[in-house]
Design an enzyme around this catalytic site. Structure first.
Site, mmCIF file in Angstrom:
data_model
loop_
_atom_site.group_PDB
_atom_site.id
_atom_site.type_symbol
_atom_site.label_atom_id
_atom_site.label_comp_id
_atom_site.label_asym_id
_atom_site.label_seq_id
_atom_site.Cartn_x
_atom_site.Cartn_y
_atom_site.Cartn_z
ATOM 1 N N GLU A 248 0.894 -1.258 0.157
ATOM 2 C CA GLU A 248 -0.140 -0.036 0.171
ATOM 3 C C GLU A 248 0.949 1.273 0.117
ATOM 4 O OE1 GLU A 248 -3.142 0.108 -0.300
ATOM 5 O OE2 GLU A 248 -3.382 -2.127 0.083
ATOM 6 N N CYS A 282 -2.785 8.988 2.566
ATOM 7 C CA CYS A 282 -2.438 8.660 1.187
ATOM 8 C C CYS A 282 -3.567 8.672 0.243
ATOM 9 C CB CYS A 282 -1.998 7.220 1.209
ATOM 10 S SG CYS A 282 -3.187 6.012 2.017
HETATM 11 P P1 NAD Z 1 8.033 5.580 4.690
HETATM 12 O O1 NAD Z 1 7.931 4.700 3.408
HETATM 13 O O2 NAD Z 1 9.028 6.628 5.042
HETATM 14 O O3 NAD Z 1 7.974 4.421 5.925
HETATM 15 C C1 NAD Z 1 6.966 3.570 6.001
HETATM 16 C C2 NAD Z 1 7.643 2.462 6.991
HETATM 17 O O4 NAD Z 1 8.704 1.970 6.271
HETATM 18 C C3 NAD Z 1 7.929 3.060 8.354
HETATM 19 O O5 NAD Z 1 8.006 2.017 9.031
HETATM 20 C C4 NAD Z 1 9.461 3.051 8.078
HETATM 21 O O6 NAD Z 1 10.277 3.063 9.238
HETATM 22 C C5 NAD Z 1 9.817 2.036 7.341
HETATM 23 N N1 NAD Z 1 11.021 2.110 6.443
HETATM 24 C C6 NAD Z 1 11.654 3.369 6.090
HETATM 25 N N2 NAD Z 1 12.834 2.837 5.364
HETATM 26 C C7 NAD Z 1 12.686 1.535 5.319
HETATM 27 C C8 NAD Z 1 13.556 0.690 4.611
HETATM 28 N N3 NAD Z 1 14.661 1.010 4.007
HETATM 29 N N4 NAD Z 1 13.637 -0.636 4.742
HETATM 30 C C9 NAD Z 1 12.433 -1.144 5.563
HETATM 31 N N5 NAD Z 1 11.389 -0.248 6.126
HETATM 32 C C10 NAD Z 1 11.702 1.076 5.945
HETATM 33 O O7 NAD Z 1 6.664 6.147 4.739
HETATM 34 P P2 NAD Z 1 6.033 7.343 5.957
HETATM 35 O O8 NAD Z 1 6.734 8.750 5.700
HETATM 36 O O9 NAD Z 1 6.050 6.639 7.348
HETATM 37 O O10 NAD Z 1 4.498 7.377 5.569
HETATM 38 C C11 NAD Z 1 4.054 8.286 4.593
HETATM 39 C C12 NAD Z 1 4.051 7.501 3.151
HETATM 40 O O11 NAD Z 1 3.021 6.193 3.426
HETATM 41 C C13 NAD Z 1 3.257 8.245 2.029
HETATM 42 O O12 NAD Z 1 3.981 8.043 1.098
HETATM 43 C C14 NAD Z 1 1.940 7.429 2.232
HETATM 44 O O13 NAD Z 1 1.278 7.759 1.067
HETATM 45 C C15 NAD Z 1 1.994 6.194 2.498
HETATM 46 N N6 NAD Z 1 0.626 5.616 2.849
HETATM 47 C C16 NAD Z 1 0.074 4.719 2.191
HETATM 48 C C17 NAD Z 1 -1.071 4.215 2.554
HETATM 49 C C18 NAD Z 1 -1.939 3.147 1.627
HETATM 50 O O14 NAD Z 1 -2.712 2.620 2.188
HETATM 51 N N7 NAD Z 1 -1.570 3.302 0.422
HETATM 52 C C19 NAD Z 1 -1.613 4.338 3.828
HETATM 53 C C20 NAD Z 1 -0.770 5.355 4.645
HETATM 54 C C21 NAD Z 1 0.251 5.913 4.244
#
Ligand code: NAD
Length: 473
Positions: A248, A282
């Site tokens: 997602e 999102c």
């Molecule tokens: P992010 O991708 O920075 O982080 C998401 C998760 O991944 C966190 O737990 C983070 O610690 C982890 N993470 C970060 N780097 C990583 C790596 N290299 N390897 C493994 N895990 C890692 O996103 P964010 O800033 O926490 O959230 C915002 C984003 O999430 C936005 O782009 C938003 O659109 C998206 N989002 C999507 C949905 C959906 O259902 N499509 C819902 C909510 C948020």
């Protein structure tokens, strides 16, 4: 508040004793110091989940169902406690936190009901001489990675179907919001989840330790919600051991207001689509395309409504807009707005960041050009960016002109709006509505917004795999 890791049924500090600060974005104070998970802790979590997997898979669906139902009931009784933890570490407004608490707990209720309704299939071969049984079994140990913007709902939307399906889990929340995740895990513990079935880790450094968990052969599923950039990296990591993924990812939702739209309905819906969760969703409307014939009236009504939004701490229930999750997010939003003005947009309202918390005012920009940075970047804040259009085909072309495809909104006379909805490249399209999230509906995106669906009857299938059993007739 719980500030430790949960491994094999036990709350424990990290094996190397390190902790990181969890910050309240409303006043930048330290809310708590949460345990860092070392590589040993992550491997212990995989060991615990792997050891618990066969017994959990063999548990009666009714038992799994009742456990989820119990968790739903605990969350219902404690809904304000649940909401307050979210406000403290995420900064959202009280009404957004209560809205999320209500949405999050519904996944436990919904999947309590789905746990006992997993479908199978029985077919006769076309020649009539063989029988084909299609059986479904839990995919196995599942790693669940969640973002900070909906710290509760993104966790329950994964935990509930995984547990209902009979999978054991390792939850890795975002570094900004581990307290909500720890609370949800503790609710499951109190509801009676057996040791090892749910584990919680907060690894640092994140990337290498998540990769180390994915590389363990016992881990068979990665369910990730977060940015497209990180999702892409994780898809590469999963390719090495052919781990099943549900993704997602990011969005860049267009919101189209057609000629003939009911402006009361459009403004009410647009406010929800933009301002829910302070724009940190999102699904948030990121780019507004408003038809020439209704543009000025729509702008005027939106400006009036946004000007009334009270900004401040979510602990004060009168505030409609809380803080962004961090100073870095606040500054990112401020620089997108400044960039939009440099690219020719007009600042009609807002544009102010507060110095002593991660607050940013409700903001409205007009004269935005399609293709400018603010229309190609996920804003994730309370900024309405309006592009004027005069040709519906052109609006559809602009709406689809993105690598994302999670959500889209259309306001207009219903037949015309549905005709446009059919042409939009998105996993979800709202027609004359500002919010679509519903545990009973399949949530997910197309293009680079993701793979798979969460919630609904589809959600549990992400944690099940099919087995064909071949029999004679
Ligand atoms: P992010 O991708 O920075 O982080 C998401 C998760 O991944 C966190 O737990 C983070 O610690 C982890 N993470 C970060 N780097 C990583 C790596 N290299 N390897 C493994 N895990 C890692 O996103 P964010 O800033 O926490 O959230 C915002 C984003 O999430 C936005 O782009 C938003 O659109 C998206 N989002 C999507 C949905 C959906 O259902 N499509 C819902 C909510 C948020």
């Amino acid at each position: 508040m719980i500030t430790d890791l949960f491994i094999d049924g036990e709350w424990r500090p990290g094996s190397d004793g390190k902790r990181f600060d969890v910050i309240d974005p409303a006043d930048l104070s330290v809310v708590a110091q949460f345990a860092v998970a070392s590589e040993k802790d992550c491997m212990d979590a995989v060991d615990a989940a792997a050891a618990a997997q066969p017994t959990w898979a063999a548990t009666a669906p009714r038992e799994r169902s009742e456990l989820l139902r119990k968790a739903y009931e605990i969350l219902t009784d404690e809904v304000e406690v649940f909401a307050e933890i979210m406000v403290r570490e995420n900064g959202k407004s009280w009404s957004d936190a209560m809205g999320e608490a209500g949405y999050a707990k519904e996944f436990f209720r919904w999947f309590a009901e789905e746990a006992v309704r997993v479908p199978g299939d029985y077919r006769l071969s076309p020649a009539g001489d063989k029988r084909i049984i299609v059986d479904r079994s839990p995919i196995g140990v599942s790693l669940l990675i969640t973002p900070w913007n909906f710290p509760a709902a993104m966790a329950t939307r994964k935990l509930a179907p995984a547990l209902a399906a009979g999978c054991t889990t390792i939850l890795k929340p975002a570094r900004e919001t581990p307290l909500t995740a720890a609370y949800v895990v503790d609710v499951l513990r109190r509801a009676g989840v057996p040791d090892g079935v749910v584990n919680l880790v907060t690894p640092v450094p994140t990337g290498p330790l998540v990769k180390a968990m994915i590389d363990r052969p016992e881990v068979r599923k990665l369910s990730f919600t977060g940015s497209t950039e990180v999702g892409r990296d994780l898809l590469h990591a999963c390719a090495d051991s052919v781990v099943s993924t549900s993704m997602e990812l990011g969005g860049n939702a267009p919101l189209i207001v057609l000629p003939g739209a009911d402006l009361d309905e459009a403004v009410e819906g647009a406010l929800l689509a933009k301002m829910r969760n302070g724009g940190s969703a999102c699904t948030a409307a990121n780019r507004f395309y408003v038809h020439d014939s209704v543009h000025d009236e729509f702008v005027s009504r939106m400006t009036d409504a946004l000007a009334k939004v009270k900004v401040g701490s979510g602990l004060d229930r009168a505030n409609g807009l809380g803080a962004l999750v961090s100073v870095a997010e606040r500054d990112k939003v401020a620089s997108l707005v400044a960039g939009a003005v440099d690219e020719g947009a007009t600042l009609q309202l807002g544009g102010n960041a507060s110095a002593d918390g991660a607050f940013y005012d409700a903001t409205l920009l007009t004269g935005v050009t399609h293709g400018s940075t603010i229309t190609t970047t996920e804003i994730f804040g309370p900024v309405t960016a309006i592009v004027r259009f005069d040709d519906v085909d052109e609006a559809v072309r602009m709406a689809n002109d993105t690598e994302f495809g999670l959500m889209a909104y259309v306001f207009g006379e219903e037949r015309a709006a549905v005709a446009v909805a059919r042409r939009l490249e998105a996993g979800m399209v709202a027609v004359n509505r500002g919010v679509v999230s519903d545990p009973a509906a399949p949530f997910g995106g197309v293009k680079q917004s993701g793979l798979g669906r969460e919630g609904s009857s589809e959600g549990i299938l992400e944690f099940l795999e099919e087995k064909y059993i071949a029999l004679t007739a």
